[in-house]
Design a protein around this motif. Structure first.
Motif, PDB file in Angstrom:
ATOM      1  N   ALA A 224       0.809  -1.224   0.000  1.00 35.95           N
ATOM      2  CA  ALA A 224       0.000   0.000   0.000  1.00 35.95           C
ATOM      3  C   ALA A 224       0.836   1.264   0.000  1.00 35.95           C
ATOM      4  O   ALA A 224       0.467   2.265  -0.637  1.00 35.95           O
ATOM      5  CB  ALA A 224      -0.941  -0.004   1.207  1.00 35.95           C
ATOM      6  N   ASP A 225       1.963   1.259   0.717  1.00 37.99           N
ATOM      7  CA  ASP A 225       2.770   2.478   0.797  1.00 37.99           C
ATOM      8  C   ASP A 225       3.493   2.774  -0.513  1.00 37.99           C
ATOM      9  O   ASP A 225       4.047   3.862  -0.679  1.00 37.99           O
ATOM     10  CB  ASP A 225       3.763   2.404   1.955  1.00 37.99           C
ATOM     11  N   GLN A 226       3.507   1.804  -1.436  1.00 37.68           N
ATOM     12  CA  GLN A 226       4.074   2.044  -2.757  1.00 37.68           C
ATOM     13  C   GLN A 226       3.067   2.721  -3.688  1.00 37.68           C
ATOM     14  O   GLN A 226       3.452   3.266  -4.724  1.00 37.68           O
ATOM     15  CB  GLN A 226       4.528   0.723  -3.384  1.00 37.68           C
ATOM     16  N   GLU A 227       1.789   2.684  -3.308  1.00 32.67           N
ATOM     17  CA  GLU A 227       0.743   3.300  -4.123  1.00 32.67           C
ATOM     18  C   GLU A 227       0.235   4.606  -3.516  1.00 32.67           C
ATOM     19  O   GLU A 227      -0.024   5.568  -4.230  1.00 32.67           O
ATOM     20  CB  GLU A 227      -0.429   2.328  -4.294  1.00 32.67           C
ATOM     21  N   TYR A 228       0.088   4.599  -2.197  1.00 33.62           N
ATOM     22  CA  TYR A 228      -0.452   5.764  -1.499  1.00 33.62           C
ATOM     23  C   TYR A 228       0.635   6.430  -0.660  1.00 33.62           C
ATOM     24  O   TYR A 228       1.301   5.766   0.145  1.00 33.62           O
ATOM     25  CB  TYR A 228      -1.608   5.363  -0.582  1.00 33.62           C
ATOM     26  N   GLU A 229       0.788   7.733  -0.829  1.00 32.88           N
ATOM     27  CA  GLU A 229       1.727   8.501  -0.021  1.00 32.88           C
ATOM     28  C   GLU A 229       0.920   9.497   0.814  1.00 32.88           C
ATOM     29  O   GLU A 229       0.134  10.286   0.279  1.00 32.88           O
ATOM     30  CB  GLU A 229       2.715   9.255  -0.912  1.00 32.88           C
ATOM     31  N   ASP A 236      -7.140  20.692  12.614  1.00 34.82           N
ATOM     32  CA  ASP A 236      -8.190  21.710  12.640  1.00 34.82           C
ATOM     33  C   ASP A 236      -8.540  22.081  14.080  1.00 34.82           C
ATOM     34  O   ASP A 236      -7.954  21.556  15.029  1.00 34.82           O
ATOM     35  CB  ASP A 236      -9.417  21.262  11.843  1.00 34.82           C
ATOM     36  N   LEU A 237      -9.480  22.978  14.241  1.00 34.08           N
ATOM     37  CA  LEU A 237      -9.816  23.498  15.570  1.00 34.08           C
ATOM     38  C   LEU A 237     -10.400  22.423  16.481  1.00 34.08           C
ATOM     39  O   LEU A 237     -10.374  22.567  17.703  1.00 34.08           O
ATOM     40  CB  LEU A 237     -10.807  24.664  15.435  1.00 34.08           C
ATOM     41  N   ASP A 238     -10.923  21.353  15.904  1.00 36.74           N
ATOM     42  CA  ASP A 238     -11.489  20.258  16.705  1.00 36.74           C
ATOM     43  C   ASP A 238     -10.464  19.166  16.997  1.00 36.74           C
ATOM     44  O   ASP A 238     -10.799  18.142  17.600  1.00 36.74           O
ATOM     45  CB  ASP A 238     -12.683  19.645  15.979  1.00 36.74           C
ATOM     46  N   GLY A 239      -9.222  19.350  16.565  1.00 36.66           N
ATOM     47  CA  GLY A 239      -8.171  18.365  16.834  1.00 36.66           C
ATOM     48  C   GLY A 239      -8.071  17.267  15.795  1.00 36.66           C
ATOM     49  O   GLY A 239      -7.285  16.333  15.959  1.00 36.66           O
ATOM     50  N   ASN A 240      -8.870  17.363  14.703  1.00 37.23           N
ATOM     51  CA  ASN A 240      -8.780  16.363  13.645  1.00 37.23           C
ATOM     52  C   ASN A 240      -7.534  16.619  12.790  1.00 37.23           C
ATOM     53  O   ASN A 240      -7.153  17.771  12.563  1.00 37.23           O
ATOM     54  CB  ASN A 240     -10.016  16.435  12.739  1.00 37.23           C
ATOM     55  N   GLN A 241      -6.924  15.534  12.311  1.00 39.29           N
ATOM     56  CA  GLN A 241      -5.801  15.670  11.401  1.00 39.29           C
ATOM     57  C   GLN A 241      -6.314  15.890   9.977  1.00 39.29           C
ATOM     58  O   GLN A 241      -7.284  15.262   9.559  1.00 39.29           O
ATOM     59  CB  GLN A 241      -4.935  14.410  11.433  1.00 39.29           C
ATOM     60  N   LEU A 242      -5.658  16.787   9.260  1.00 38.70           N
ATOM     61  CA  LEU A 242      -5.972  17.032   7.854  1.00 38.70           C
ATOM     62  C   LEU A 242      -4.761  16.589   7.050  1.00 38.70           C
ATOM     63  O   LEU A 242      -3.695  17.207   7.117  1.00 38.70           O
ATOM     64  CB  LEU A 242      -6.281  18.507   7.618  1.00 38.70           C
ATOM     65  N   LEU A 243      -4.901  15.505   6.314  1.00 38.25           N
ATOM     66  CA  LEU A 243      -3.769  14.845   5.667  1.00 38.25           C
ATOM     67  C   LEU A 243      -3.807  15.007   4.155  1.00 38.25           C
ATOM     68  O   LEU A 243      -4.875  14.958   3.529  1.00 38.25           O
ATOM     69  CB  LEU A 243      -3.771  13.354   6.014  1.00 38.25           C
ATOM     70  N   SER A 244      -2.642  15.158   3.575  1.00 38.94           N
ATOM     71  CA  SER A 244      -2.509  15.213   2.125  1.00 38.94           C
ATOM     72  C   SER A 244      -2.181  13.814   1.610  1.00 38.94           C
ATOM     73  O   SER A 244      -1.289  13.155   2.138  1.00 38.94           O
ATOM     74  CB  SER A 244      -1.398  16.193   1.747  1.00 38.94           C
ATOM     75  N   VAL A 245      -2.918  13.362   0.592  1.00 42.29           N
ATOM     76  CA  VAL A 245      -2.748  12.001   0.087  1.00 42.29           C
ATOM     77  C   VAL A 245      -2.490  12.035  -1.417  1.00 42.29           C
ATOM     78  O   VAL A 245      -3.205  12.700  -2.176  1.00 42.29           O
ATOM     79  CB  VAL A 245      -3.999  11.132   0.369  1.00 42.29           C
ATOM     80  N   ARG A 246      -1.459  11.304  -1.847  1.00 44.05           N
ATOM     81  CA  ARG A 246      -1.158  11.132  -3.270  1.00 44.05           C
ATOM     82  C   ARG A 246      -1.262   9.648  -3.620  1.00 44.05           C
ATOM     83  O   ARG A 246      -0.897   8.807  -2.809  1.00 44.05           O
ATOM     84  CB  ARG A 246       0.233  11.656  -3.595  1.00 44.05           C
ATOM     85  N   LYS A 251      -1.981  13.840  -6.865  1.00 45.35           N
ATOM     86  CA  LYS A 251      -2.727  14.272  -5.681  1.00 45.35           C
ATOM     87  C   LYS A 251      -4.129  13.665  -5.688  1.00 45.35           C
ATOM     88  O   LYS A 251      -4.865  13.750  -6.676  1.00 45.35           O
ATOM     89  CB  LYS A 251      -2.807  15.792  -5.625  1.00 45.35           C
ATOM     90  N   LEU A 252      -4.496  13.040  -4.581  1.00 49.61           N
ATOM     91  CA  LEU A 252      -5.804  12.408  -4.442  1.00 49.61           C
ATOM     92  C   LEU A 252      -6.687  13.209  -3.500  1.00 49.61           C
ATOM     93  O   LEU A 252      -7.846  13.493  -3.801  1.00 49.61           O
ATOM     94  CB  LEU A 252      -5.629  10.970  -3.940  1.00 49.61           C
ATOM     95  N   VAL A 272      -5.470   1.080   4.733  1.00 45.08           N
ATOM     96  CA  VAL A 272      -6.924   1.266   4.788  1.00 45.08           C
ATOM     97  C   VAL A 272      -7.452   1.671   3.419  1.00 45.08           C
ATOM     98  O   VAL A 272      -8.422   1.095   2.911  1.00 45.08           O
ATOM     99  CB  VAL A 272      -7.297   2.338   5.842  1.00 45.08           C
ATOM    100  N   LEU A 273      -6.801   2.651   2.812  1.00 47.68           N
ATOM    101  CA  LEU A 273      -7.239   3.123   1.499  1.00 47.68           C
ATOM    102  C   LEU A 273      -7.164   2.016   0.450  1.00 47.68           C
ATOM    103  O   LEU A 273      -8.065   1.869  -0.389  1.00 47.68           O
ATOM    104  CB  LEU A 273      -6.401   4.322   1.062  1.00 47.68           C
ATOM    105  N   LYS A 274      -6.097   1.228   0.483  1.00 47.10           N
ATOM    106  CA  LYS A 274      -5.953   0.145  -0.495  1.00 47.10           C
ATOM    107  C   LYS A 274      -6.987  -0.947  -0.263  1.00 47.10           C
ATOM    108  O   LYS A 274      -7.551  -1.498  -1.226  1.00 47.10           O
ATOM    109  CB  LYS A 274      -4.540  -0.450  -0.428  1.00 47.10           C
ATOM    110  N   THR A 275      -7.273  -1.258   0.989  1.00 50.02           N
ATOM    111  CA  THR A 275      -8.279  -2.287   1.289  1.00 50.02           C
ATOM    112  C   THR A 275      -9.652  -1.846   0.806  1.00 50.02           C
ATOM    113  O   THR A 275     -10.405  -2.640   0.214  1.00 50.02           O
ATOM    114  CB  THR A 275      -8.310  -2.584   2.794  1.00 50.02           C
TER     115      THR A 275
END
Length: 431
Positions: A224-229, A236-246, A251-252, A272-275
């Motif tokens: 999976a790490d060879q396909e998704y970076e 954000d203000l609520d403590g959620n992570q905002l992630l950049s995915v390629r 860019k995805l 998770v994304l690959k599954t």
């Protein structure tokens, strides 16, 4: 027999790896198969996703369960260990199995044990309980986390839709092997004939092992790490992570929202994304909106605890269940990225693991509060302090986690940070 009596039976009368160590480990699946047969082979009555690995398998399991729930599937989730309540191990759509169900199942087992004539371990009983419960409740799918290893784990009687192996680290070496290759061979035991397998982290030492086992079993394999970076973006203000995915270099997602804390979650997102991608290819009805909503609400939907969990502020109080060198390396990095004036660390480990690799990673500028959890496996706090001193780690000792935590909070200023970890059992006592 009430719920308290049932737990005493499960914990005290049966060997349990978390409490007593290797004596609880079985070298075959005979008991699990017999139990499954007795209860009418519930393991064959619902679809599954099987998740193994040294670190990250719990987070991956919870994320996948949340995505499936968001897509409208009635979703079982089996994980281990629990932190506060035994019932955390067995959930449907985020709701724990009821105390009545635990009692009734255990009574049925005990009433028929003369017929079964077996002496199952804690793991074997809880897996059988989970599978029977999922079958009777008619779940559409269950995400099943491996407890230990893979090949001989009690969960390894299922034939899943997808097998997932997050990463391989040097953990449980007395049981699984003293090299990454040997441990990978045990984890690869969950790979089934013709069933796709997703590997979360490409490692030089283990890739050949997974490739060979997958080829032997004609199982399509995806790294999976060879396909998704995944790159850490911001919070954000609520403590959620905002992630950049390629994906494949393109860019995805610019700001994929994830409510699970911990910068290390960027390592868990690719499998998770690959599954999910593979499930869609198989015909599962999981829309883009379903997936994004599940990831944004994974902690809330599944009630995951102990992953960079913030317990309070002024001072900042954080706990994390990372307990081996690979996991602690990520936790220590997150500490280094967290602002504070002074760092206080409440630390305990188990004595059947070599603590040197973990201690070598810990920050030397922190004030330590060495302690022990209330289980037989816990390393004595003074012994831990002695070993830690060899790595430049110094502080006080306490015979109980609560006293160590109180001492750390009492000494911490409002702009300080108090971290609690080193062992799942240390975190469990705090929570």
């Amino acid at each position: 027999m009430d719920y308290s009596d049932t737990l005493e039976f499960l914990f005290s009368r049966l060997p349990m790896f978390q409490r007593i160590g290797p004596a609880a480990y079985k070298d075959n699946l005979d008991n699990t198969v017999k139990l499954d047969d007795f209860f009418g082979n519930p393991s064959r009555k619902f679809k599954t996703i099987h998740v193994a690995g040294t670190n990250g398998k719990g987070s991956v399991s919870h994320m996948l369960a949340a995505v499936l729930q968001a897509a409208g599937y009635k979703t079982g989730l089996y994980t281990s260990p629990h932190l506060k309540d035994f019932r955390e191990r067995i959930r449907i759509n985020g709701e724990m199995i009821s105390t009545d169900e635990v009692v009734a199942w255990t009574e049925k087992y005990r009433a028929n044990n003369e017929l079964l004539n077996i002496d199952p371990s804690f793991f074997e009983l809880t897996v059988s309980m989970a599978f029977d419960y999922f079958a009777r409740e008619k779940v559409d799918v269950a995400v099943v986390e491996v407890g230990l290893g893979g090949r001989l784990d009690s969960t390894n009687i299922i034939t899943p839709e997808v097998s997932v192996i997050t990463n391989i680290g040097m953990d449980h070496i007395s049981l699984l092997g003293d090299s990454l290759e040997k441990i990978a061979q045990e984890k690869a035991g969950i790979i089934k004939a013709g069933i796709p397998v997703v590997i979360g982290t490409t490692q030089v030492e283990t890739k050949k092992v997974f490739d060979e086992v997958a080829a032997l079993k004609l199982a399509p394999i995806f790294f999976a790490d060879q396909e998704y970076e995944v790159m850490y973006g911001m919070t954000d203000l609520d403590g959620n992570q905002l992630l950049s995915v390629r994906k494949d270099g393109k860019k995805l997602y610019n700001q994929l929202k994830l409510d699970l804390k911990g910068m290390y979650q960027k390592l868990n997102l690719p499998p998770v994304l690959k599954t999910v991608e593979l499930l869609r290819d198989m015909g599962w009805d999981i829309s883009e909106e379903n997936m994004l909503r599940g990831l944004a609400s994974a902690r809330k939907m599944t009630n995951l605890m102990g992953r960079w969990q913030v317990l309070g502020y002024n001072p900042l109080l954080v706990c994390d269940t990372g307990h081996n060198a690979e996991g602690m390396k990520e936790v220590v990095y997150q500490m280094s990225q967290t602002p504070y004036e002074k760092l206080h660390i409440v630390l305990g480990v188990v004595k059947d693991k070599n603590p040197e690799r973990l201690l070598s990673l810990m920050p030397t500028d922190a004030e330590y509060y060495f302690t022990r959890a209330g289980i037989p496996r816990a390393m004595e706090e003074k012994e831990l302090a002695r070993i830690a001193a060899g790595f430049g780690l110094h502080g006080s000792t306490s015979s109980s986690v609560s006293k160590a935590f109180d001492a750390a909070r009492g000494n911490a200023g409002k702009n300080d940070m108090v971290f609690v970890g080193g062992s799942t059992f240390i975190v469990a006592e705090i929570l």
